[in-house]
Design a protein around this motif. Structure first.
Motif, PDB file in Angstrom:
ATOM      1  N   UNK A  96       0.808  -1.212   0.000  1.00 14.88           N
ATOM      2  CA  UNK A  96       0.000   0.000   0.000  1.00 14.88           C
ATOM      3  C   UNK A  96       0.838   1.258   0.000  1.00 14.88           C
ATOM      4  N   UNK A  97       1.093   1.798  -1.188  1.00 19.54           N
ATOM      5  CA  UNK A  97       1.889   3.026  -1.317  1.00 19.54           C
ATOM      6  C   UNK A  97       0.988   4.187  -1.728  1.00 19.54           C
ATOM      7  N   UNK A  98      -0.087   4.382  -0.964  1.00 21.33           N
ATOM      8  CA  UNK A  98      -1.025   5.468  -1.230  1.00 21.33           C
ATOM      9  C   UNK A  98      -0.654   6.731  -0.485  1.00 21.33           C
ATOM     10  N   UNK A  99      -1.667   7.553  -0.195  1.00 18.44           N
ATOM     11  CA  UNK A  99      -1.434   8.861   0.425  1.00 18.44           C
ATOM     12  C   UNK A  99      -0.723   8.765   1.760  1.00 18.44           C
ATOM     13  N   UNK A 100      -1.064   7.763   2.542  1.00 16.98           N
ATOM     14  CA  UNK A 100      -0.403   7.580   3.832  1.00 16.98           C
ATOM     15  C   UNK A 100       0.731   6.561   3.741  1.00 16.98           C
TER      16      UNK A 100
ATOM     17  N   UNK B 276       6.353   0.448 -10.982  1.00 12.35           N
ATOM     18  CA  UNK B 276       7.048   1.670 -11.350  1.00 12.35           C
ATOM     19  C   UNK B 276       7.080   2.667 -10.208  1.00 12.35           C
ATOM     20  N   UNK B 277       5.982   2.765  -9.485  1.00  9.13           N
ATOM     21  CA  UNK B 277       5.904   3.679  -8.341  1.00  9.13           C
ATOM     22  C   UNK B 277       6.884   3.270  -7.254  1.00  9.13           C
ATOM     23  N   UNK B 278       6.943   1.962  -6.982  1.00 11.57           N
ATOM     24  CA  UNK B 278       7.862   1.465  -5.954  1.00 11.57           C
ATOM     25  C   UNK B 278       9.311   1.654  -6.382  1.00 11.57           C
ATOM     26  N   UNK B 279       9.593   1.380  -7.640  1.00  8.85           N
ATOM     27  CA  UNK B 279      10.959   1.532  -8.142  1.00  8.85           C
ATOM     28  C   UNK B 279      11.407   2.989  -8.075  1.00  8.85           C
ATOM     29  N   UNK B 280      10.481   3.906  -8.412  1.00 11.70           N
ATOM     30  CA  UNK B 280      10.806   5.335  -8.359  1.00 11.70           C
ATOM     31  C   UNK B 280      11.151   5.772  -6.945  1.00 11.70           C
TER      32      UNK B 280
END
Length: 294
Positions: A7-11, A37-41
């Motif tokens: 869970x890489x959302x707002x919180x 991609x989000x996690x890698x970034x």
């Protein structure tokens, strides 16, 4: 320590960054290429399956939206409960029902996994600053082992008991928070009718017996009339629905929470479901026929 993150959302994203900044390696679960991609970034290692995640980590932390997500994450076929084992720890920081949480507890207890319910209280800004409050329940020794980890992304850590106490406490906190917005909205509309500017009214509030850190944090949002979501109306509706459902099941009367829930329903029907909960200041100002801002 190797930390699995779901869970890489707002919180979830700012919390995970604080954990990574504390010297821990983050292995993030990704459902698809966009998530990867989000996690890698963010500089995280990516796990594309629950089995891969569980096999790589000592601790798994989740920040997810609701009961359905918790079930899918832990209890569904092939989910975490199938892959975690003795000696591992699962920490969930979400706002979910005691019932859904208890299902997870039963499954993980059978596997010898330490399960900590650790919902957090605070905004995206406090998450980024590592200043969240977490209310924790689960095995006391498991909590004490994880205190150094909690210290990386929280300012206050309160252990409340061995089972679902943290779930009840978080729902109570959010129910109180839910009531603050419409009550403040009514008061500001009332004072505007009496000729007090919005800025002056907020200044008096901030120096009065009812001053709160939340009100100070929301002052600019209200004055500017820009309700970019830190806590969305639709999300608060979900949390109130959980609290009211639990209240019915346990025969705890919650008449005020029920009334507050209807005010959020009205805002949702007026197209404000994705706005911040303090958009009710705008709702009540329009109803009262006063300017929203000075």
């Amino acid at each position: 320590m190797k930390i699995g993150w779901i869970g890489l959302g707002k919180m979830g994203m700012p919390m995970s960054k604080r954990v990574a900044g504390g010297g821990h390696a983050i292995i993030a679960f990704a459902r698809n290429g966009a998530s990867a991609g989000k996690a890698t970034a963010a500089g995280y290692t990516v796990a594309m399956s629950m089995a891969e995640l569980a096999g790589a980590c000592e601790v798994v932390i989740s920040s997810i939206p609701d009961d359905a997500a918790l079930h899918e994450t832990v209890a569904a076929e092939g989910a975490l409960a199938s892959h975690l084992g003795r000696g591992q720890t699962y920490i969930d920081t979400s706002t979910v029902s005691p019932e859904a949480s208890a299902e997870v507890a039963r499954l993980l207890a059978a596997k010898g996994v330490t399960y900590l319910r650790a919902p957090v209280s605070g905004s995206t800004a406090t998450a980024a600053a590592g200043a969240l409050t977490t209310m924790v329940s689960g095995p006391r020794d498991g909590f004490e082992r994880m205190v150094p980890l909690f210290e990386t992304f929280t300012k206050v850590r309160l252990w409340l008991g061995e089972s679902e106490q943290a779930r009840f406490m978080k729902l109570a906190v959010n129910s109180t928070l839910a009531a603050m917005s419409p009550l403040l909205a009514e008061a500001l509309a009332f004072t505007r009718k009496g000729g007090v500017s919005l800025a002056d009214a907020l200044e008096v509030y901030s120096k009065s017996a009812v001053a709160t850190p939340l009100l100070e944090y929301k002052r600019a949002t209200i004055l500017e009339g820009k309700y970019d979501p830190a806590f969305e109306v639709s999300q608060m509706m979900k949390d109130l629905d959980i609290a009211l459902s639990v209240g019915r099941q346990m025969h705890v009367p919650l008449p005020l929470a029920s009334q507050v829930r209807q005010q959020y329903e009205a805002a949702y029907l007026h197209g404000k479901g994705e706005r911040d909960i303090f958009v009710l200041v705008k709702e009540i100002a329009e109803l009262a026929g006063v300017e929203e801002a000075s």
